[in-house]
Design an enzyme around this catalytic site. Structure first.
Site, PDB file in Angstrom:
ATOM      1  N   TYR A   8      46.076  27.632  39.928  1.00 31.63           N
ATOM      2  CA  TYR A   8      47.043  27.562  38.822  1.00 31.63           C
ATOM      3  C   TYR A   8      48.455  27.415  39.376  1.00 31.63           C
ATOM      4  O   TYR A   8      48.747  27.868  40.481  1.00 31.63           O
ATOM      5  CB  TYR A   8      46.930  28.789  37.905  1.00 31.63           C
ATOM      6  CG  TYR A   8      47.163  30.145  38.536  1.00 31.63           C
ATOM      7  CD1 TYR A   8      48.457  30.643  38.707  1.00 31.63           C
ATOM      8  CD2 TYR A   8      46.096  30.938  38.938  1.00 31.63           C
ATOM      9  CE1 TYR A   8      48.671  31.905  39.262  1.00 31.63           C
ATOM     10  CE2 TYR A   8      46.296  32.189  39.495  1.00 31.63           C
ATOM     11  CZ  TYR A   8      47.590  32.662  39.651  1.00 31.63           C
ATOM     12  OH  TYR A   8      47.795  33.899  40.208  1.00 31.63           O
TER      13      TYR A   8
ATOM     14  N   ARG B  22      49.025  28.266  43.183  1.00 28.32           N
ATOM     15  CA  ARG B  22      48.198  29.275  43.838  1.00 28.32           C
ATOM     16  C   ARG B  22      46.803  28.694  44.034  1.00 28.32           C
ATOM     17  O   ARG B  22      46.195  28.193  43.094  1.00 28.32           O
ATOM     18  CB  ARG B  22      48.053  30.536  42.975  1.00 28.32           C
ATOM     19  CG  ARG B  22      49.310  31.210  42.527  1.00 28.32           C
ATOM     20  CD  ARG B  22      49.902  32.229  43.491  1.00 28.32           C
ATOM     21  NE  ARG B  22      49.214  32.548  44.703  1.00 28.32           N
ATOM     22  CZ  ARG B  22      48.560  33.688  44.936  1.00 28.32           C
ATOM     23  NH1 ARG B  22      48.502  34.606  44.025  1.00 28.32           N
ATOM     24  NH2 ARG B  22      47.980  33.907  46.106  1.00 28.32           N
TER      25      ARG B  22
ATOM     26  N   TYR C 149      44.360  33.186  33.223  1.00 24.50           N
ATOM     27  CA  TYR C 149      43.956  34.589  33.068  1.00 24.50           C
ATOM     28  C   TYR C 149      43.778  34.923  31.599  1.00 24.50           C
ATOM     29  O   TYR C 149      44.535  34.437  30.737  1.00 24.50           O
ATOM     30  CB  TYR C 149      45.025  35.524  33.649  1.00 24.50           C
ATOM     31  CG  TYR C 149      45.043  35.553  35.157  1.00 24.50           C
ATOM     32  CD1 TYR C 149      44.194  36.382  35.857  1.00 24.50           C
ATOM     33  CD2 TYR C 149      45.911  34.734  35.860  1.00 24.50           C
ATOM     34  CE1 TYR C 149      44.203  36.414  37.245  1.00 24.50           C
ATOM     35  CE2 TYR C 149      45.930  34.747  37.250  1.00 24.50           C
ATOM     36  CZ  TYR C 149      45.071  35.589  37.929  1.00 24.50           C
ATOM     37  OH  TYR C 149      45.086  35.602  39.293  1.00 24.50           O
TER      38      TYR C 149
ATOM     39  N   HIS D 296      41.735  38.801  42.977  1.00 28.57           N
ATOM     40  CA  HIS D 296      42.505  40.022  43.236  1.00 28.57           C
ATOM     41  C   HIS D 296      41.549  41.206  43.354  1.00 28.57           C
ATOM     42  O   HIS D 296      40.594  41.317  42.581  1.00 28.57           O
ATOM     43  CB  HIS D 296      43.473  40.297  42.087  1.00 28.57           C
ATOM     44  CG  HIS D 296      44.522  39.241  41.912  1.00 28.57           C
ATOM     45  ND1 HIS D 296      45.784  39.337  42.452  1.00 28.57           N
ATOM     46  CD2 HIS D 296      44.487  38.043  41.265  1.00 28.57           C
ATOM     47  CE1 HIS D 296      46.483  38.257  42.142  1.00 28.57           C
ATOM     48  NE2 HIS D 296      45.717  37.454  41.416  1.00 28.57           N
TER      49      HIS D 296
ATOM     50  N   HIS E 195      41.795  32.213  44.070  1.00 31.43           N
ATOM     51  CA  HIS E 195      41.835  33.521  44.746  1.00 31.43           C
ATOM     52  C   HIS E 195      41.326  34.586  43.789  1.00 31.43           C
ATOM     53  O   HIS E 195      41.312  34.382  42.573  1.00 31.43           O
ATOM     54  CB  HIS E 195      43.264  33.854  45.207  1.00 31.43           C
ATOM     55  CG  HIS E 195      44.234  33.948  44.066  1.00 31.43           C
ATOM     56  ND1 HIS E 195      44.835  32.839  43.519  1.00 31.43           N
ATOM     57  CD2 HIS E 195      44.675  35.007  43.336  1.00 31.43           C
ATOM     58  CE1 HIS E 195      45.614  33.212  42.508  1.00 31.43           C
ATOM     59  NE2 HIS E 195      45.524  34.524  42.376  1.00 31.43           N
TER      60      HIS E 195
HETATM   61 FE   LIG Z   1      46.334  35.536  40.706  1.00 26.59          FE
END
Ligand SMILES: [Fe+2]
Length: 241
Positions: free
Chosen positions: A152, A162, A113, A167, A165
């Site tokens: 990640y 994870r 991120y 959000h 995906h």
């Molecule tokens: Fe996430």
């Protein structure tokens, strides 16, 4: 004599979410559960017409012109697989929610991120920030140009990953109606292992978090295409995540 008088009391509230579609907490192996989930049951308060309908025209307060996350400018294209992401925001009866504010945020192609909290040893992409905001049209449609995010690892003692995906936050029809959820990609083996996706007890509700891939011929040169409808409440409601 009318034995049905007085009539039986009506339920004092509409149950917007059937059982089994909200995440079961705490989520095993996910210490952040309590920073992402209320620790106490929700306090219900009456919603008057004012709160249910206003403020309207949220897009006048929140700029909703960030639909292209993939191309920052001439020659500045994000790394990864270019992806067109679209769908509709619907109410419990399948009617479009017009003018809803749809926000999207995601990791880059390396699963990192663009955020100070994410200090993982994975590359940042100078041409990808990963946040966007649009408003739905008259048919409840939204769309983004972005890239497919990477997976990640969750930085906990017994690391788990994870899957890719995206959000989503949906504000609408009023500012008090907000759904925060996640969207997953079809056919990814890691979906089976994701502790957050699998904290939703109902398998049909879990499937409602997985997008549908559209045929490349429908999308255009160079773009993967996915569609994902989000239902705000009712029997087919999209779970929170
Ligand atoms: Fe996430």
């Amino acid at each position: 004599m009318d034995t049905n008088f007085p009539p039986p009391p009506l339920p004092d509230r509409f149950e917007p979410f059937p059982p089994g579609i909200e995440p079961a907490v705490p989520i095993e192996g996910y210490p952040n559960t309590w920073t992402h989930t209320p620790a106490q049951p929700l306090i219900r308060r009456p919603v008057t017409r004012t709160e249910a309908t206003g403020p309207l025209e949220l897009w006048r307060k929140l700029p909703c012109d960030e639909s292209n996350l993939a191309v920052l400018g001439p020659g500045r294209i994000a790394q990864g697989q270019l992806m067109h992401m679209s769908g509709r925001i619907l109410d419990e009866d399948g009617r479009p929610v017009r003018g809803a504010v749809v926000e999207l945020w995601q990791a880059n192609a390396a699963g990192r991120y663009y955020h100070p909290i994410d200090q993982r040893d994975a590359p940042l992409d100078p041409d990808f920030v990963g946040n966007g905001r649009v408003r739905t049209d008259e048919e409840g449609r939204y769309a983004f140009f972005t890239i497919k995010p990477g997976a990640y690892p969750v930085p906990v003692k017994d690391t788990w990953w994870r899957p890719p995906h995206v959000h989503f936050s949906i504000l609408g029809p009023s500012s008090l109606s907000r759904l925060v959820t996640q969207m997953y990609f079809p056919g990814d083996p890691m979906n089976e292992w994701d502790r957050i996706l699998n904290s939703i007890p109902d398998p049909a509700a879990r499937r409602r978090l997985i997008a549908r891939q559209t045929h490349p011929a429908e999308v255009g040169d160079g773009w993967l295409g996915f569609t994902h409808d989000i239902v705000l409440r009712g029997r087919r409601a999209t779970p929170e995540a």
